[in-house]
Design an enzyme around this catalytic site. Structure first.
Site, PDB file in Angstrom:
ATOM      1  CE  LYS A   1      59.936  70.716  21.313  1.00  0.00           C
ATOM      2  NZ  LYS A   1      59.955  70.342  19.882  1.00  0.00           N
ATOM      3  NE  ARG A   6      35.508  64.624  13.203  1.00  0.00           N
ATOM      4  CZ  ARG A   6      35.734  63.461  12.604  1.00  0.00           C
ATOM      5  NH1 ARG A   6      36.593  63.415  11.582  1.00  0.00           N
ATOM      6  NH2 ARG A   6      35.120  62.366  13.000  1.00  0.00           N
ATOM      7  NE  ARG A  34      52.589  19.508  47.381  1.00  0.00           N
ATOM      8  CZ  ARG A  34      52.057  20.737  47.363  1.00  0.00           C
ATOM      9  NH1 ARG A  34      51.105  21.054  48.217  1.00  0.00           N
ATOM     10  NH2 ARG A  34      52.466  21.620  46.494  1.00  0.00           N
ATOM     11  CG  ASP A  52      40.574  66.742  22.521  1.00  0.00           C
ATOM     12  OD1 ASP A  52      40.819  67.407  21.495  1.00  0.00           O
ATOM     13  OD2 ASP A  52      40.237  67.248  23.606  1.00  0.00           O
ATOM     14  CG  ASP A 103      56.919  11.561  51.433  1.00  0.00           C
ATOM     15  OD1 ASP A 103      56.055  12.031  50.654  1.00  0.00           O
ATOM     16  OD2 ASP A 103      58.128  11.878  51.382  1.00  0.00           O
ATOM     17  CG  HIS A 107      56.131  37.690  58.115  1.00  0.00           C
ATOM     18  ND1 HIS A 107      56.701  38.940  58.065  1.00  0.00           N
ATOM     19  CD2 HIS A 107      56.320  37.253  59.385  1.00  0.00           C
ATOM     20  CE1 HIS A 107      57.230  39.244  59.236  1.00  0.00           C
ATOM     21  NE2 HIS A 107      57.001  38.235  60.062  1.00  0.00           N
ATOM     22  CE  LYS A 161      36.977  72.775  19.283  1.00  0.00           C
ATOM     23  NZ  LYS A 161      36.107  72.338  20.396  1.00  0.00           N
ATOM     24  CB  THR A 162      43.149  75.051  19.008  1.00  0.00           C
ATOM     25  OG1 THR A 162      43.163  73.625  19.100  1.00  0.00           O
ATOM     26  CG2 THR A 162      42.058  75.610  19.901  1.00  0.00           C
ATOM     27  CG  PHE A 176      50.919  16.322  41.843  1.00  0.00           C
ATOM     28  CD1 PHE A 176      52.150  15.904  42.329  1.00  0.00           C
ATOM     29  CD2 PHE A 176      50.879  16.888  40.577  1.00  0.00           C
ATOM     30  CE1 PHE A 176      53.316  16.058  41.598  1.00  0.00           C
ATOM     31  CE2 PHE A 176      52.040  17.044  39.834  1.00  0.00           C
ATOM     32  CZ  PHE A 176      53.264  16.624  40.348  1.00  0.00           C
ATOM     33  N   GLY A 188      50.493  40.743  66.218  1.00  0.00           N
ATOM     34  CA  GLY A 188      51.080  41.653  65.235  1.00  0.00           C
ATOM     35  C   GLY A 188      50.638  41.357  63.814  1.00  0.00           C
TER      36      GLY A 188
END
Length: 535
Positions: A152, A79, A459, A140, A489, A290, A81-82, A484, A324
């Site tokens: 940075k 866990r 509609r 990590d 009509d 389209h 190291k660096t 709906f 097309g």
């Protein structure tokens, strides 16, 4: 709190930076030996950790262990190291500043000009089904710290987070050093890399903490990488590019086998075509213009070539609009289907696969774009749409796999329950309706569309448009409406034209008069109690 302020006059120009010392610590060992070989040939000192150092050393190259740099052994099961000033001072020292250079000398610390780090395989570990501490150990800490520090300080350090960048970095080292522009680009990739890593960790914690019952996250991070810059957007004066989203399995991941460069509109239409074709279980084809279907069909019964049959039936719905168009097939495209398309101008065809003979036919159509879906293609579970200042997220509108059994729960409000063939047509029309822009009306016969009305602001106009496009084929067809009918009509237009049955969600305050129109005409009408708007 703001960072330190510096006098710009103190900075010295620094473009090309020769690489003398490199810190290498990777979980992904892809091409590691090739990189180590190039570094050794260039006389670069390699500082490394754990298994990375062992791999390089076993290949016969000299390696300086990080512990020799820090004077502190790797500890706590790796866990730590660096995480040490002897490392991070070498990463963060801005050698454009004389006093930073002097401080390094006083501390006896040497700088790094190249850092090669990729992070623990957290995402892969989660995907494997691991749980609890097994996942936590793949979070990590030192890696992201080194990546962020180096990024940075891109003015002085080149940070590499992927083997894909090894080639260009090796070329630069051999040519004398990395350039400022190159280091800046690598830094941008590095910050995107750690951002995606942190997003994955945060998502896992949220899932673990909140449980699977929480469907919509309180925080949403979407990461995408530019795949290509497009010629233009919807119109020629608009800039555009396509980005691939991490974890995506859709049209953005498709492989283009031939044809002109894909355009913005090509991608939009191809995605709409997939939506229409893959809702259907039987071999099916959708033709899009389209972003709206101008034909959807499944194969005819007992067809010798099911996908070719589905295409001919979809094309017959509206041959004029199909010119097309963009085509999606939910099965492998056969030679016969390709021959059907020989004399039909088509912009794009997308499918899971193509017979080699079909591709030979398509090669005669140089401008036809042929897209093969990825093997792991699947429909997305969620829909995301950008709006000004934010975005909208919703469950994708999907039909259940057992739509036929669900249809048994539809409410019969007029006429007699139709026979099995008529029910199959109603289910087909109802499924197809979902792929049509609202207000949507679909007329169907024999599991093929014969007339489509879409995108109208009322509609009844969609009903008229669908009937007009169907012509004589409307006689005996079934109709589906995505929402709906607010008045009688609309259904009356369909009834007068000769439809035999209508399926719609119901739910209007005038349902009674709508149903009465159907009953007076003696036709079948179902309420599904579920709408399928598509805006």
């Amino acid at each position: 709190m703001a960072g330190p302020s510096h006098d710009p006059s103190l900075y010295r120009d620094r473009d090309v930076v020769p690489v003398r010392r490199a810190l290498v610590s990777v979980s992904d060992k892809t091409d590691l030996i090739s990189l180590a070989t190039a570094l050794a040939e260039a006389g670069v000192e390699i500082v490394s950790t754990g298994s990375t150092a062992a791999t390089i050393r076993d290949a016969g190259f000299a390696v300086t262990d990080v512990a020799a740099v820090t004077g502190f052994p790797e500890s706590l099961d790796g866990r730590v190291k660096t995480l040490h000033p002897s490392v991070h001072a070498g990463l963060l020292a801005d050698l454009r500043l004389a006093h930073h250079e002097n401080q390094l000398e006083d501390l006896g610390i040497r700088p790094f000009e190249l850092v090669v780090v990729n992070l623990y395989p957290f995402v892969e570990t989660v995907a494997s089904g691991a749980q609890g501490d097994d996942v936590v150990e793949q979070i990590d800490i030192g890696g992201p710290a080194m990546v962020r520090a180096s990024a940075k300080n891109y003015a002085n350090v080149a940070i590499v987070v992927s083997p894909e960048s090894y080639g260009s970095v090796i070329e630069s080292i051999r040519a004398g050093g990395t350039s400022l522009a190159q280091r800046r680009e690598l830094a941008a990739r590095a910050f995107a890399h750690t951002a995606e890593y942190d997003r994955a960790v945060a998502t896992w914690f949220a899932d673990e903490t909140l449980g699977e019952d929480v469907d919509l996250p309180s925080h949403l991070t979407i990461r995408a990488e530019r795949l290509a810059t497009l010629r233009y957007g919807e119109n020629m004066h608009q800039r555009a590019a396509i980005y691939t989203r991490t974890g995506g399995h859709g049209i953005a991941q498709a492989t283009q086998l031939q044809g002109k460069e894909m355009s913005y509109n090509n991608y939009v239409d191809a995605d709409a075509a997939l939506r229409a074709a893959f809702d259907l279980v039987k071999p099916a084809v959708a033709i899009i213009k389209h972003a709206n279907p101008c034909g959807i069909a499944v194969t005819a019964p007992n067809a010798l070539d099911p996908i070719a049959s589905a295409h001919l039936r979809a094309h017959a719905c509206d041959p004029v609009s199909a010119f097309g168009g963009v085509i999606a097939a939910n099965r492998k495209v056969t030679l016969k289907m390709a021959e059907n398309l020989r004399d039909i101008f088509t912009e794009v065809i997308v499918a899971p696969d193509f017979e080699p003979e079909a591709l030979e036919v398509f090669r005669l159509k140089n401008n036809l774009r042929v897209l093969k879906l990825p093997d792991d293609w699947k429909q997305e579970p969620m829909d995301v749409r950008l709006i000004s200042g934010g975005l909208l997220l919703q469950d994708a509108d999907r039909f259940p796999d057992d739509i036929e059994s669900v249809a048994t729960d539809w409410e019969l409000v007029s006429g007699e329950r139709p026979d099995a063939d008529a029910m199959t047509n109603l289910i087909f029309a109802w499924k197809s309706c979902r792929a049509v822009k609202s207000n949507a009306i679909v007329l169907a016969k024999d599991s093929a569309t014969v007339g489509i009305g879409m995108g109208q602001v009322n509609r009844v106009d969609s009903c008229r448009l669908a009937v007009e496009r169907a012509g004589d084929r409307v006689q005996g067809a079934v109709a589906a409406s995505d929402a709906f009918f607010p008045f009688a009509d609309g259904p009356q237009v369909l009834i007068d034209a000769g439809v035999s049955a209508i399926v719609q969600p119901g739910g209007s305050v005038r349902d009674e008069e709508v149903v009465k129109a159907a009953r007076d005409a003696g036709i079948t009408m179902f309420f599904t109690r579920e709408r399928h708007f598509f805006h």
